[in-house]
Design a protein around this motif. Structure first.
Motif, PDB file in Angstrom:
ATOM      1  N   ASP A 108      -6.294   3.330 -14.125  1.00 16.73           N
ATOM      2  CA  ASP A 108      -7.126   2.286 -14.718  1.00 16.73           C
ATOM      3  C   ASP A 108      -6.746   0.940 -14.085  1.00 16.73           C
ATOM      4  OD1 ASP A 108      -8.270   0.302 -16.330  1.00 16.73           O
ATOM      5  OD2 ASP A 108      -8.008   1.489 -18.166  1.00 16.73           O
ATOM      6  N   GLN A 109      -7.502   0.547 -13.074  1.00 18.54           N
ATOM      7  CA  GLN A 109      -7.176  -0.674 -12.341  1.00 18.54           C
ATOM      8  C   GLN A 109      -7.277  -1.915 -13.212  1.00 18.54           C
ATOM      9  OE1 GLN A 109      -8.629  -1.025  -8.284  1.00 18.54           O
ATOM     10  NE2 GLN A 109      -9.273   1.125  -8.356  1.00 18.54           N
ATOM     11  N   THR A 110      -8.231  -1.952 -14.128  1.00 20.32           N
ATOM     12  CA  THR A 110      -8.386  -3.120 -14.992  1.00 20.32           C
ATOM     13  C   THR A 110      -7.173  -3.264 -15.900  1.00 20.32           C
ATOM     14  OG1 THR A 110     -10.791  -2.927 -14.917  1.00 20.32           O
ATOM     15  CG2 THR A 110      -9.844  -4.203 -16.736  1.00 20.32           C
ATOM     16  N   ALA A 111      -6.774  -2.193 -16.563  1.00 15.67           N
ATOM     17  CA  ALA A 111      -5.600  -2.241 -17.443  1.00 15.67           C
ATOM     18  C   ALA A 111      -4.338  -2.541 -16.644  1.00 15.67           C
ATOM     19  CB  ALA A 111      -5.449  -0.926 -18.205  1.00 15.67           C
ATOM     20  N   PHE A 112      -4.264  -2.036 -15.416  1.00 19.54           N
ATOM     21  CA  PHE A 112      -3.100  -2.290 -14.568  1.00 19.54           C
ATOM     22  C   PHE A 112      -2.995  -3.784 -14.269  1.00 19.54           C
ATOM     23  CE2 PHE A 112      -0.738  -2.486 -10.587  1.00 19.54           C
ATOM     24  CZ  PHE A 112       0.338  -1.657 -10.856  1.00 19.54           C
ATOM     25  N   ARG A 113      -4.102  -4.387 -13.849  1.00 18.50           N
ATOM     26  CA  ARG A 113      -4.103  -5.832 -13.560  1.00 18.50           C
ATOM     27  C   ARG A 113      -3.743  -6.630 -14.812  1.00 18.50           C
ATOM     28  NH1 ARG A 113      -8.481  -4.372 -10.344  1.00 18.50           N
ATOM     29  NH2 ARG A 113      -9.964  -4.939 -11.962  1.00 18.50           N
ATOM     30  N   GLU A 114      -4.208  -6.184 -15.979  1.00 20.84           N
ATOM     31  CA  GLU A 114      -3.906  -6.876 -17.238  1.00 20.84           C
ATOM     32  C   GLU A 114      -2.426  -6.767 -17.612  1.00 20.84           C
ATOM     33  OE1 GLU A 114      -6.716  -5.242 -20.008  1.00 20.84           O
ATOM     34  OE2 GLU A 114      -8.370  -6.392 -19.153  1.00 20.84           O
ATOM     35  N   ALA A 115      -1.736  -5.729 -17.117  1.00 15.43           N
ATOM     36  CA  ALA A 115      -0.301  -5.559 -17.401  1.00 15.43           C
ATOM     37  C   ALA A 115       0.558  -6.474 -16.537  1.00 15.43           C
ATOM     38  CB  ALA A 115       0.106  -4.103 -17.177  1.00 15.43           C
ATOM     39  N   LEU A 116      -0.044  -7.075 -15.501  1.00 17.25           N
ATOM     40  CA  LEU A 116       0.694  -7.919 -14.554  1.00 17.25           C
ATOM     41  C   LEU A 116       0.529  -9.395 -14.876  1.00 17.25           C
ATOM     42  CD1 LEU A 116      -0.356  -6.160 -11.220  1.00 17.25           C
ATOM     43  CD2 LEU A 116       1.811  -5.878 -12.454  1.00 17.25           C
ATOM     44  N   ALA A 117       1.605 -10.133 -14.717  1.00 19.65           N
ATOM     45  CA  ALA A 117       1.544 -11.586 -14.830  1.00 19.65           C
ATOM     46  C   ALA A 117       0.789 -12.156 -13.629  1.00 19.65           C
ATOM     47  CB  ALA A 117       2.964 -12.158 -14.869  1.00 19.65           C
ATOM     48  N   SER A 118       0.237 -13.330 -13.807  1.00 16.74           N
ATOM     49  CA  SER A 118      -0.410 -14.014 -12.697  1.00 16.74           C
ATOM     50  C   SER A 118       0.620 -14.246 -11.592  1.00 16.74           C
ATOM     51  CB  SER A 118      -0.976 -15.348 -13.195  1.00 16.74           C
ATOM     52  OG  SER A 118      -1.513 -16.078 -12.131  1.00 16.74           O
ATOM     53  N   GLY A 119       0.266 -13.924 -10.361  1.00 23.20           N
ATOM     54  CA  GLY A 119       1.178 -14.123  -9.242  1.00 23.20           C
ATOM     55  C   GLY A 119       2.280 -13.089  -9.138  1.00 23.20           C
ATOM     56  N   ALA A 120       2.124 -11.948  -9.802  1.00 18.82           N
ATOM     57  CA  ALA A 120       3.144 -10.894  -9.759  1.00 18.82           C
ATOM     58  C   ALA A 120       3.442 -10.485  -8.319  1.00 18.82           C
ATOM     59  CB  ALA A 120       2.682  -9.687 -10.570  1.00 18.82           C
ATOM     60  N   THR A 121       4.694 -10.081  -8.094  1.00 20.85           N
ATOM     61  CA  THR A 121       5.147  -9.658  -6.763  1.00 20.85           C
ATOM     62  C   THR A 121       5.810  -8.294  -6.853  1.00 20.85           C
ATOM     63  OG1 THR A 121       7.297 -10.733  -7.035  1.00 20.85           O
ATOM     64  CG2 THR A 121       5.529 -12.050  -6.015  1.00 20.85           C
ATOM     65  N   MET A 122       6.038  -7.685  -5.686  1.00 18.53           N
ATOM     66  CA  MET A 122       6.677  -6.381  -5.660  1.00 18.53           C
ATOM     67  C   MET A 122       7.343  -6.119  -4.314  1.00 18.53           C
ATOM     68  SD  MET A 122       4.343  -3.765  -3.876  1.00 18.53           S
ATOM     69  CE  MET A 122       5.434  -2.542  -4.375  1.00 18.53           C
ATOM     70  N   SER A 123       8.253  -5.153  -4.323  1.00 17.09           N
ATOM     71  CA  SER A 123       8.844  -4.673  -3.080  1.00 17.09           C
ATOM     72  C   SER A 123       8.924  -3.155  -3.135  1.00 17.09           C
ATOM     73  CB  SER A 123      10.237  -5.277  -2.848  1.00 17.09           C
ATOM     74  OG  SER A 123      11.166  -4.764  -3.786  1.00 17.09           O
ATOM     75  N   ASP A 124       8.921  -2.557  -1.949  1.00 18.98           N
ATOM     76  CA  ASP A 124       9.023  -1.104  -1.806  1.00 18.98           C
ATOM     77  C   ASP A 124      10.132  -0.828  -0.809  1.00 18.98           C
ATOM     78  OD1 ASP A 124       8.652   1.630  -1.604  1.00 18.98           O
ATOM     79  OD2 ASP A 124       6.688   1.505  -0.647  1.00 18.98           O
ATOM     80  N   ASP A 125      11.141  -0.079  -1.237  1.00 17.61           N
ATOM     81  CA  ASP A 125      12.307   0.229  -0.397  1.00 17.61           C
ATOM     82  C   ASP A 125      12.909  -1.033   0.222  1.00 17.61           C
ATOM     83  OD1 ASP A 125      12.664   2.995  -0.796  1.00 17.61           O
ATOM     84  OD2 ASP A 125      11.087   3.471   0.650  1.00 17.61           O
ATOM     85  N   GLY A 126      12.948  -2.113  -0.568  1.00 12.85           N
ATOM     86  CA  GLY A 126      13.596  -3.346  -0.143  1.00 12.85           C
ATOM     87  C   GLY A 126      12.749  -4.284   0.686  1.00 12.85           C
ATOM     88  N   SER A 127      11.503  -3.904   0.987  1.00 19.73           N
ATOM     89  CA  SER A 127      10.610  -4.764   1.775  1.00 19.73           C
ATOM     90  C   SER A 127       9.515  -5.326   0.880  1.00 19.73           C
ATOM     91  CB  SER A 127       9.949  -3.964   2.907  1.00 19.73           C
ATOM     92  OG  SER A 127      10.921  -3.502   3.807  1.00 19.73           O
ATOM     93  N   GLU A 128       9.309  -6.640   0.967  1.00 19.41           N
ATOM     94  CA  GLU A 128       8.238  -7.271   0.204  1.00 19.41           C
ATOM     95  C   GLU A 128       6.895  -6.700   0.669  1.00 19.41           C
ATOM     96  OE1 GLU A 128       8.504  -9.560  -2.415  1.00 19.41           O
ATOM     97  OE2 GLU A 128      10.604  -8.945  -2.204  1.00 19.41           O
ATOM     98  N   ARG A 129       6.016  -6.443  -0.275  1.00 16.89           N
ATOM     99  CA  ARG A 129       4.690  -5.889   0.018  1.00 16.89           C
ATOM    100  C   ARG A 129       3.618  -6.728  -0.662  1.00 16.89           C
ATOM    101  NH1 ARG A 129       6.251  -2.642   4.041  1.00 16.89           N
ATOM    102  NH2 ARG A 129       7.549  -0.933   3.345  1.00 16.89           N
ATOM    103  N   ASP A 130       2.416  -6.677  -0.129  1.00 17.85           N
ATOM    104  CA  ASP A 130       1.260  -7.282  -0.777  1.00 17.85           C
ATOM    105  C   ASP A 130       0.891  -6.370  -1.945  1.00 17.85           C
ATOM    106  OD1 ASP A 130      -1.856  -7.201  -1.125  1.00 17.85           O
ATOM    107  OD2 ASP A 130      -1.373  -9.172  -0.289  1.00 17.85           O
ATOM    108  N   LEU A 131       1.004  -6.892  -3.160  1.00 20.19           N
ATOM    109  CA  LEU A 131       0.817  -6.071  -4.344  1.00 20.19           C
ATOM    110  C   LEU A 131      -0.557  -5.405  -4.381  1.00 20.19           C
ATOM    111  CD1 LEU A 131       2.168  -6.683  -7.816  1.00 20.19           C
ATOM    112  CD2 LEU A 131      -0.248  -6.205  -7.593  1.00 20.19           C
ATOM    113  N   GLY A 132      -1.616  -6.140  -4.081  1.00 13.51           N
ATOM    114  CA  GLY A 132      -2.966  -5.575  -4.119  1.00 13.51           C
ATOM    115  C   GLY A 132      -3.155  -4.451  -3.120  1.00 13.51           C
ATOM    116  N   GLU A 133      -2.743  -4.673  -1.882  1.00  7.38           N
ATOM    117  CA  GLU A 133      -2.880  -3.639  -0.852  1.00  7.38           C
ATOM    118  C   GLU A 133      -2.035  -2.420  -1.179  1.00  7.38           C
ATOM    119  OE1 GLU A 133      -1.915  -5.307   2.956  1.00  7.38           O
ATOM    120  OE2 GLU A 133      -3.549  -6.768   2.857  1.00  7.38           O
TER     121      GLU A 133
END
Length: 107
Positions: A24-49
């Motif tokens: 559920d992409q809508t509920a997923f986006r609603e669970a995130l704060a504005s400007g949320a960030t993430m990393s995968d295996d220690g590398s910063e990633r574009d959250l949307g992509e």
């Protein structure tokens, strides 16, 4: 043994995992704060992509094996149609009741 999503301690993480598992992409986006960030295996990633590729277009799903740190640190079996299943660790930062950052990688 896995932990049912509805039993996860931290409400923001519970909403994140429930939305991810429901694809559920809508509920997923609603669970995130504005400007949320993430990393995968220690590398910063574009959250949307990253979420489009690793979760939504490849039917990502988490089965929670353990939680600690008040529910902000999970170990899960994560699977998707691209990579199959792997044991992963997820660490969350919650601000204002929403996920402001998550870090994931192989456990």
């Amino acid at each position: 043994m896995t932990i049912p999503v509805e039993r996860l301690t931290e409400p923001a993480v519970r909403a994140f995992v429930a939305a991810l598992n429901a694809n559920d992409q809508t509920a997923f986006r609603e669970a995130l704060a504005s400007g949320a960030t993430m990393s995968d295996d220690g590398s910063e990633r574009d959250l949307g992509e990253w979420t489009e590729r690793e979760i939504f277009s490849s039917r990502g799903h988490m089965e929670i094996e353990s939680e600690k740190g008040g529910g902000l640190d999970l170990v899960a079996r994560f699977r998707n149609d691209t990579w199959g299943e792997m044991k992963t660790r997820w660490r969350f930062t919650v601000e204002g009741g929403k996920v402001a950052r998550f870090e994931t990688g192989q456990a």
